[in-house]
Design a protein around this motif. Structure first.
Motif, PDB file in Angstrom:
ATOM      1  N   UNK A   1      79.556  19.492 -59.761  1.00  0.00           N
ATOM      2  CA  UNK A   1      79.811  18.054 -59.643  1.00  0.00           C
ATOM      3  C   UNK A   1      78.516  17.265 -59.792  1.00  0.00           C
ATOM      4  N   UNK A   2      77.443  17.770 -59.198  1.00  0.00           N
ATOM      5  CA  UNK A   2      76.146  17.083 -59.310  1.00  0.00           C
ATOM      6  C   UNK A   2      75.640  17.107 -60.752  1.00  0.00           C
ATOM      7  N   UNK A   3      75.834  18.228 -61.440  1.00  0.00           N
ATOM      8  CA  UNK A   3      75.416  18.304 -62.840  1.00  0.00           C
ATOM      9  C   UNK A   3      76.210  17.310 -63.693  1.00  0.00           C
ATOM     10  N   UNK A   4      77.492  17.179 -63.419  1.00  0.00           N
ATOM     11  CA  UNK A   4      78.306  16.217 -64.166  1.00  0.00           C
ATOM     12  C   UNK A   4      77.837  14.792 -63.905  1.00  0.00           C
ATOM     13  N   UNK A   5      77.556  14.469 -62.643  1.00  0.00           N
ATOM     14  CA  UNK A   5      77.060  13.128 -62.312  1.00  0.00           C
ATOM     15  C   UNK A   5      75.708  12.868 -62.974  1.00  0.00           C
ATOM     16  N   UNK A   6      74.848  13.890 -62.974  1.00  0.00           N
ATOM     17  CA  UNK A   6      73.544  13.743 -63.616  1.00  0.00           C
ATOM     18  C   UNK A   6      73.712  13.457 -65.100  1.00  0.00           C
ATOM     19  N   UNK A   7      74.620  14.186 -65.748  1.00  0.00           N
ATOM     20  CA  UNK A   7      74.858  13.974 -67.179  1.00  0.00           C
ATOM     21  C   UNK A   7      75.372  12.565 -67.436  1.00  0.00           C
ATOM     22  N   UNK A   8      76.294  12.092 -66.614  1.00  0.00           N
ATOM     23  CA  UNK A   8      76.798  10.726 -66.791  1.00  0.00           C
ATOM     24  C   UNK A   8      75.663   9.714 -66.650  1.00  0.00           C
ATOM     25  N   UNK A   9      74.806   9.920 -65.648  1.00  0.00           N
ATOM     26  CA  UNK A   9      73.648   9.037 -65.480  1.00  0.00           C
ATOM     27  C   UNK A   9      72.749   9.037 -66.699  1.00  0.00           C
ATOM     28  N   UNK A  10      72.517  10.205 -67.284  1.00  0.00           N
ATOM     29  CA  UNK A  10      71.680  10.309 -68.487  1.00  0.00           C
ATOM     30  C   UNK A  10      72.336   9.583 -69.663  1.00  0.00           C
ATOM     31  N   UNK A  11      73.652   9.722 -69.798  1.00  0.00           N
ATOM     32  CA  UNK A  11      74.355   9.048 -70.885  1.00  0.00           C
ATOM     33  C   UNK A  11      74.302   7.530 -70.719  1.00  0.00           C
ATOM     34  N   UNK A  12      74.358   7.071 -69.474  1.00  0.00           N
ATOM     35  CA  UNK A  12      74.200   5.641 -69.213  1.00  0.00           C
ATOM     36  C   UNK A  12      72.795   5.195 -69.588  1.00  0.00           C
ATOM     37  N   UNK A  13      71.786   5.983 -69.172  1.00  0.00           N
ATOM     38  CA  UNK A  13      70.397   5.691 -69.551  1.00  0.00           C
ATOM     39  C   UNK A  13      70.247   5.582 -71.064  1.00  0.00           C
ATOM     40  N   UNK A  14      70.824   6.557 -71.755  1.00  0.00           N
ATOM     41  CA  UNK A  14      70.697   6.593 -73.209  1.00  0.00           C
ATOM     42  C   UNK A  14      71.362   5.375 -73.833  1.00  0.00           C
TER      43      UNK A  14
ATOM     44  N   UNK B   1      81.933   2.507 -76.514  1.00  0.00           N
ATOM     45  CA  UNK B   1      81.590   3.531 -75.516  1.00  0.00           C
ATOM     46  C   UNK B   1      80.183   3.287 -74.989  1.00  0.00           C
ATOM     47  N   UNK B   2      79.240   3.018 -75.902  1.00  0.00           N
ATOM     48  CA  UNK B   2      77.872   2.741 -75.447  1.00  0.00           C
ATOM     49  C   UNK B   2      77.793   1.421 -74.680  1.00  0.00           C
ATOM     50  N   UNK B   3      78.512   0.418 -75.144  1.00  0.00           N
ATOM     51  CA  UNK B   3      78.537  -0.873 -74.455  1.00  0.00           C
ATOM     52  C   UNK B   3      79.091  -0.725 -73.041  1.00  0.00           C
ATOM     53  N   UNK B   4      80.189   0.011 -72.926  1.00  0.00           N
ATOM     54  CA  UNK B   4      80.800   0.200 -71.611  1.00  0.00           C
ATOM     55  C   UNK B   4      79.889   0.962 -70.662  1.00  0.00           C
ATOM     56  N   UNK B   5      79.276   2.032 -71.155  1.00  0.00           N
ATOM     57  CA  UNK B   5      78.350   2.792 -70.313  1.00  0.00           C
ATOM     58  C   UNK B   5      77.179   1.927 -69.882  1.00  0.00           C
ATOM     59  N   UNK B   6      76.654   1.132 -70.794  1.00  0.00           N
ATOM     60  CA  UNK B   6      75.520   0.259 -70.467  1.00  0.00           C
ATOM     61  C   UNK B   6      75.877  -0.762 -69.406  1.00  0.00           C
ATOM     62  N   UNK B   7      77.160  -1.120 -69.322  1.00  0.00           N
ATOM     63  CA  UNK B   7      77.593  -2.167 -68.386  1.00  0.00           C
ATOM     64  C   UNK B   7      77.626  -1.684 -66.939  1.00  0.00           C
ATOM     65  N   UNK B   8      77.712  -0.387 -66.735  1.00  0.00           N
ATOM     66  CA  UNK B   8      77.880   0.113 -65.370  1.00  0.00           C
ATOM     67  C   UNK B   8      76.695  -0.263 -64.473  1.00  0.00           C
TER      68      UNK B   8
END
Length: 517
Positions: A28-41, A146-153
């Motif tokens: 679960x932590x790895x998945x959250x970390x990946x989501x955070x990285x995708x938001x960063x990107x 998808x990138x716009x939505x992730x950036x909005x979080x």
């Protein structure tokens, strides 16, 4: 660990030690970390304002898909994905990176709830876009959003803005499902009404589950003339309706039912199993050595079959294993009918319209969505059995396994269960509803049409947002409302769209105007 993205999440809190799905806190932590990285990107790419390379968007889409419920349990796959994003980000990864966590969103109250809805919708959008993309489909509007939505979080804190982003996600979702529909029919032909056998034969077999029709096509090509039978499972059932797949006599039937029954059904199948996308569970010892994965799916200890640079997979190891296995154990069951996509239904539109005008069909009930293992989902079987004989069920997704073998008969030759296909084929239901609305000079909300849909995971969230973006009102949702929807956000959904939770079968029929004349 805190996870509440699927319907099975522990009520009121979310899964906090181990997920009901089987993932542990480290995964679960790895998945959250990946989501955070995708938001960063996504934030980083937005700041640069440059055109985005296709391979970067492909990575974002597939990495998001990996985080869907019951898709990938392989920690090494997530570590590799995280390293890949770090490589793209370079030194920027250490410059104010966003740390994603559900607890942080919970602390934001209604704002955090809207962000969770948006994130889950984006995950579902990524999944459907992946399905289209492996068939050659492409639409920059989808990846841009998808990138716009992730950036909005991390950057948007206005409830009104987040609500509009959720509805925009739904609008893009409709376009994405239309793209996928075009990719499927363009490659495999328009689905045809088809009765699918469910009994096992005497040859060794390979079972394929998930949603990836391209994997099924490659498997059928490679097993031609081998004496090995191929069976579909779960959401792969609608493949039988495509003309292209009817050309393969080695595609012999469907084995088993919805995804949650796979531990028993995969054990009794005897041969190898290929899991192509989400809806795969961690296996029992009985079949762990016979389970293979492809694409974004991953199970520790199960062999993953990669594709080459042209998207081709070699299923040779699976085929060789099948040769050594006993034929599947017959688990019986009634044949199932599928293939009622929009093309087939609209071809008999005059007959359907006449049945409505004459009163032979008084109401349509959309019972699309997901199935699940909780006992409470027997509600949907009881609901279908209790429907008046002048009603027709419109369905798509694995929700159909709750009632698609019931003997509900037909209305003047029109079956009372119309199965459009996979969960992404909810698009067909939208096309059908819009065609009926046009024929009767109204909108979807003016039709004799009720919605009692079931959800389980993030694809279903995207479908719901798509319906809301089309201003479909008075949707009944179950078997329980998402834990990530706060009372404040629920109030908005109720006041604006008439969203309501289901409860008692008879009472719900009255609420949905099904039992009224």
């Amino acid at each position: 660990m805190r996870c509440r993205q699927c319907e099975e999440t522990i009520a009121g809190t979310g899964c906090t030690r181990n997920g009901v799905c089987g993932k542990d806190s480290e995964l679960a932590e790895l998945q959250d970390t990946l989501i955070g990285k995708l938001i960063d990107l996504s934030v980083s790419l937005g700041k640069k304002g440059e055109s985005i390379p296709q391979d970067v968007d492909d990575i974002i889409v597939d990495d998001l898909f990996m985080t869907l419920s019951n898709t990938n349990f392989d920690k090494d796959a997530f570590r590799k994905a995280i390293e890949g994003i770090d490589t793209i980000l370079g030194t920027e990864v250490n410059n104010g990176g966003y740390t994603f966590s559900i607890d942080a969103l919970i602390a934001e109250g209604d704002i955090g709830s809207l962000k969770e809805i948006l994130l889950h919708g984006i995950k579902g959008l990524a999944a459907y876009y992946h399905h289209a993309h492996v068939l050659g489909g492409s639409d920059p509007k989808v990846t841009d959003f998808i990138r716009k939505g992730l950036s909005s979080i991390p950057t948007v804190s206005s409830a009104d803005d987040l609500i509009q982003l959720c509805l925009e996600c739904g609008t893009v979702g409709v376009s994405c499902m239309a793209l996928l529909d075009g990719c499927n029919t363009g490659r495999y032909g328009a689905p045809e009404i088809t009765s699918v056998p469910t009994h096992a034969g005497n040859n060794p077999g390979i079972l394929i589950t998930g949603h990836d029709l391209r994997d099924l096509e490659m498997l059928l090509e490679q097993t031609k003339g081998t004496g090995i039978d191929v069976y579909t499972h779960g959401e792969m059932l609608p493949a039988h309706a495509y003309p292209k797949f009817k050309e393969y006599d080695n595609l012999v039937g469907n084995y088993g039912g919805a995804w949650y029954r796979q531990k028993e059904e995969f054990a009794s199948f005897n041969g190898p199993i290929i899991a192509t996308t989400n809806c795969v569970l961690k296996p029992t010892e009985e079949y762990a050595g016979r389970l293979f994965t492809t694409g974004v799916a991953g199970i520790p200890g199960s062999e993953h079959i990669e594709s080459d640079g042209n998207g081709m997979r070699d299923f040779g190891k699976v085929i060789e294993m099948a040769r050594t296995c006993q034929p599947p154990k017959d688990i019986g069951g009634a044949d199932m009918v599928t293939g009622f996509a929009h093309g087939q239904v609209l071809s008999i539109a005059d007959k359907v319209i006449d049945a409505v005008k004459s009163g032979a069909i008084r109401r349509f009930v959309v019972m699309a969505g997901c199935d699940g293992r909780e006992k409470g989902r027997e509600y949907y079987t009881r609901f279908a059995e209790s429907l008046p004989e002048d009603t027709v069920i419109l369905t798509a997704g694995c929700a159909k396994y709750r009632y698609n073998t019931l003997d509900l008969g037909d209305i003047g030759g029109i079956p009372r269960v119309i199965d459009a296909g996979q969960c992404n084929d909810c698009y067909s239901l939208v096309v059908i509803a819009n065609a009926l609305a046009e024929a009767f000079g109204t909108d979807v909300n003016g039709l004799p049409l009720s919605f009692n849909i079931s959800w389980y995971e993030q694809k279903a969230v995207l479908v719901l947002l798509s319906l809301l973006s089309l201003n479909v009102r008075n949707i009944m949702l179950g078997p329980r409302l998402p834990e990530f929807i706060t009372p404040g956000v629920l109030s908005v959904l109720v006041d604006t769209f008439g969203i309501q939770a289901n409860g008692d079968v008879i009472t719900d029929m009255d609420i949905l105007n099904i039992t009224k004349g």
